[in-house]
Scaffold this motif. Structure first.
Motif, mmCIF file in Angstrom:
data_model
loop_
_atom_site.group_PDB
_atom_site.id
_atom_site.type_symbol
_atom_site.label_atom_id
_atom_site.label_comp_id
_atom_site.label_asym_id
_atom_site.label_seq_id
_atom_site.Cartn_x
_atom_site.Cartn_y
_atom_site.Cartn_z
ATOM 1 N N LEU A 1 8.601 45.895 -20.638
ATOM 2 C CA LEU A 1 9.411 44.929 -19.885
ATOM 3 C C LEU A 1 9.252 45.064 -18.383
ATOM 4 C CD1 LEU A 1 12.730 45.103 -21.918
ATOM 5 C CD2 LEU A 1 11.071 43.250 -21.876
ATOM 6 N N ASP A 2 9.055 46.276 -17.899
ATOM 7 C CA ASP A 2 8.980 46.533 -16.461
ATOM 8 C C ASP A 2 7.576 46.203 -15.958
ATOM 9 O OD1 ASP A 2 8.985 47.458 -13.875
ATOM 10 O OD2 ASP A 2 9.847 49.406 -14.359
ATOM 11 N N SER A 3 7.477 45.267 -15.025
ATOM 12 C CA SER A 3 6.166 44.819 -14.539
ATOM 13 C C SER A 3 5.382 45.914 -13.835
ATOM 14 C CB SER A 3 6.323 43.612 -13.608
ATOM 15 O OG SER A 3 7.070 43.972 -12.466
ATOM 16 N N GLY A 4 6.043 47.000 -13.458
ATOM 17 C CA GLY A 4 5.360 48.103 -12.797
ATOM 18 C C GLY A 4 4.792 49.136 -13.748
ATOM 19 N N GLU A 5 5.049 48.993 -15.050
ATOM 20 C CA GLU A 5 4.588 49.981 -16.015
ATOM 21 C C GLU A 5 3.173 49.680 -16.496
ATOM 22 O OE1 GLU A 5 7.581 50.276 -19.098
ATOM 23 O OE2 GLU A 5 8.685 51.732 -17.891
ATOM 24 N N SER A 6 2.512 50.710 -16.982
ATOM 25 C CA SER A 6 1.118 50.613 -17.418
ATOM 26 C C SER A 6 0.911 49.741 -18.642
ATOM 27 C CB SER A 6 0.565 52.007 -17.712
ATOM 28 O OG SER A 6 0.619 52.808 -16.564
ATOM 29 N N ASN A 7 1.981 49.456 -19.392
ATOM 30 C CA ASN A 7 1.848 48.619 -20.586
ATOM 31 C C ASN A 7 2.511 47.249 -20.421
ATOM 32 O OD1 ASN A 7 4.520 49.573 -20.670
ATOM 33 N ND2 ASN A 7 4.567 49.522 -22.901
ATOM 34 N N SER A 8 2.798 46.867 -19.201
ATOM 35 C CA SER A 8 3.414 45.551 -18.971
ATOM 36 C C SER A 8 2.399 44.437 -19.221
ATOM 37 C CB SER A 8 3.932 45.450 -17.537
ATOM 38 O OG SER A 8 2.857 45.382 -16.626
ATOM 39 N N VAL A 9 2.891 43.244 -19.400
ATOM 40 C CA VAL A 9 2.009 42.091 -19.582
ATOM 41 C C VAL A 9 1.108 41.932 -18.362
ATOM 42 C CG1 VAL A 9 1.964 39.573 -19.824
ATOM 43 C CG2 VAL A 9 3.575 40.926 -21.178
ATOM 44 N N VAL A 10 1.647 42.155 -17.183
ATOM 45 C CA VAL A 10 0.851 42.058 -15.952
ATOM 46 C C VAL A 10 -0.254 43.110 -15.940
ATOM 47 C CG1 VAL A 10 0.934 42.277 -13.439
ATOM 48 C CG2 VAL A 10 2.726 41.017 -14.628
ATOM 49 N N ALA A 11 0.078 44.347 -16.301
ATOM 50 C CA ALA A 11 -0.934 45.411 -16.335
ATOM 51 C C ALA A 11 -2.012 45.098 -17.368
ATOM 52 C CB ALA A 11 -0.289 46.758 -16.630
ATOM 53 N N HIS A 12 -1.595 44.631 -18.564
ATOM 54 C CA HIS A 12 -2.574 44.252 -19.587
ATOM 55 C C HIS A 12 -3.481 43.132 -19.079
ATOM 56 C CE1 HIS A 12 -1.396 46.818 -22.845
ATOM 57 N NE2 HIS A 12 -0.210 46.268 -23.035
ATOM 58 N N SER A 13 -2.886 42.150 -18.416
ATOM 59 C CA SER A 13 -3.703 41.029 -17.930
ATOM 60 C C SER A 13 -4.673 41.487 -16.842
ATOM 61 C CB SER A 13 -2.823 39.882 -17.441
ATOM 62 O OG SER A 13 -2.089 40.243 -16.295
ATOM 63 N N ASN A 14 -4.227 42.361 -15.955
ATOM 64 C CA ASN A 14 -5.135 42.877 -14.919
ATOM 65 C C ASN A 14 -6.274 43.690 -15.528
ATOM 66 O OD1 ASN A 14 -3.681 41.726 -12.825
ATOM 67 N ND2 ASN A 14 -2.434 43.554 -12.488
ATOM 68 N N ASN A 15 -5.952 44.553 -16.500
ATOM 69 C CA ASN A 15 -6.979 45.382 -17.143
ATOM 70 C C ASN A 15 -7.966 44.562 -17.963
ATOM 71 O OD1 ASN A 15 -6.087 47.843 -16.134
ATOM 72 N ND2 ASN A 15 -4.664 48.164 -17.821
ATOM 73 N N ALA A 16 -7.524 43.428 -18.485
ATOM 74 C CA ALA A 16 -8.378 42.589 -19.328
ATOM 75 C C ALA A 16 -9.010 41.431 -18.562
ATOM 76 C CB ALA A 16 -7.564 42.047 -20.498
ATOM 77 N N ASP A 17 -8.775 41.360 -17.261
ATOM 78 C CA ASP A 17 -9.289 40.268 -16.439
ATOM 79 C C ASP A 17 -8.836 38.912 -16.994
ATOM 80 O OD1 ASP A 17 -10.617 39.220 -14.231
ATOM 81 O OD2 ASP A 17 -12.502 38.991 -15.325
ATOM 82 N N MET A 18 -7.537 38.812 -17.233
ATOM 83 C CA MET A 18 -6.919 37.605 -17.761
ATOM 84 C C MET A 18 -5.697 37.290 -16.894
ATOM 85 S SD MET A 18 -6.941 38.908 -21.735
ATOM 86 C CE MET A 18 -6.352 37.448 -22.544
ATOM 87 N N ILE A 19 -5.025 36.199 -17.198
ATOM 88 C CA ILE A 19 -3.748 35.922 -16.556
ATOM 89 C C ILE A 19 -2.646 36.277 -17.559
ATOM 90 C CG2 ILE A 19 -4.672 34.172 -14.990
ATOM 91 C CD1 ILE A 19 -3.483 32.029 -16.849
ATOM 92 N N PRO A 20 -1.436 36.612 -17.084
ATOM 93 C CA PRO A 20 -0.361 37.002 -18.002
ATOM 94 C C PRO A 20 -0.094 35.986 -19.112
ATOM 95 C CG PRO A 20 0.260 37.541 -15.763
ATOM 96 C CD PRO A 20 -1.027 36.763 -15.671
ATOM 97 N N TYR A 21 -0.203 34.715 -18.798
ATOM 98 C CA TYR A 21 0.026 33.674 -19.802
ATOM 99 C C TYR A 21 -0.923 33.839 -20.982
ATOM 100 C CZ TYR A 21 0.484 29.037 -21.884
ATOM 101 O OH TYR A 21 0.686 28.007 -22.751
ATOM 102 N N GLU A 22 -2.199 34.161 -20.730
ATOM 103 C CA GLU A 22 -3.175 34.360 -21.807
ATOM 104 C C GLU A 22 -2.777 35.523 -22.710
ATOM 105 O OE1 GLU A 22 -7.604 33.448 -20.562
ATOM 106 O OE2 GLU A 22 -6.565 34.561 -18.963
ATOM 107 N N VAL A 23 -2.243 36.574 -22.113
ATOM 108 C CA VAL A 23 -1.805 37.739 -22.885
ATOM 109 C C VAL A 23 -0.658 37.333 -23.808
ATOM 110 C CG1 VAL A 23 -0.768 40.035 -22.744
ATOM 111 C CG2 VAL A 23 -2.577 39.394 -21.145
ATOM 112 N N LEU A 24 0.305 36.599 -23.271
ATOM 113 C CA LEU A 24 1.485 36.223 -24.051
ATOM 114 C C LEU A 24 1.179 35.242 -25.171
ATOM 115 C CD1 LEU A 24 4.114 35.919 -21.189
ATOM 116 C CD2 LEU A 24 3.932 37.728 -22.907
#
Length: 104
Positions: free
Chosen positions: A67-90
């Motif tokens: 839930l926390d956007s600053g954590e390593s497993n957040s949707v934002v972190a996943h999207s950055n690591n996967a070169d995607m946007i958060p919407y694509e992850v969700l």
């Protein structure tokens, strides 16, 4: 290492292979410990490095999307690591996956 029953069929992008993180929650560390995804993510399984988790047992809780956007497993972190946007992850997570809804 440990396996979790969550792969690309459940919405975990293969682009997170050897890059992404999940959080493992145990009785002695209720806030959880971040564990790196190792190897290739398959259809229904991902492998994680639990070396830093003390007393991990079969059935421990694993938080794939935090839930926390600053954590390593957040949707934002996943999207950055996967070169995607958060919407694509969700949108990759199918409806059949249980979600927990928090009201603010």
């Amino acid at each position: 290492i440990a396996t979790i029953p969550f792969g690309y069929y459940e919405g975990l992008s293969r682009k997170l292979s050897n890059k992404g993180y999940v959080k493992v929650v145990t009785k002695n560390v209720p806030r959880g410990t971040f564990c790196k995804i190792v190897g290739l993510i398959s259809m229904n399984i991902a492998v994680i490095d639990v070396t830093s988790v003390s007393q991990v047992v079969s059935g421990s809780t694993v938080e794939v999307f935090g839930l926390d956007s600053g954590e390593s497993n957040s949707v934002v972190a996943h999207s950055n690591n996967a070169d995607m946007i958060p919407y694509e992850v969700l949108i990759a997570v199918p409806e059949r996956i249980k979600r927990t809804v928090y009201k603010l």
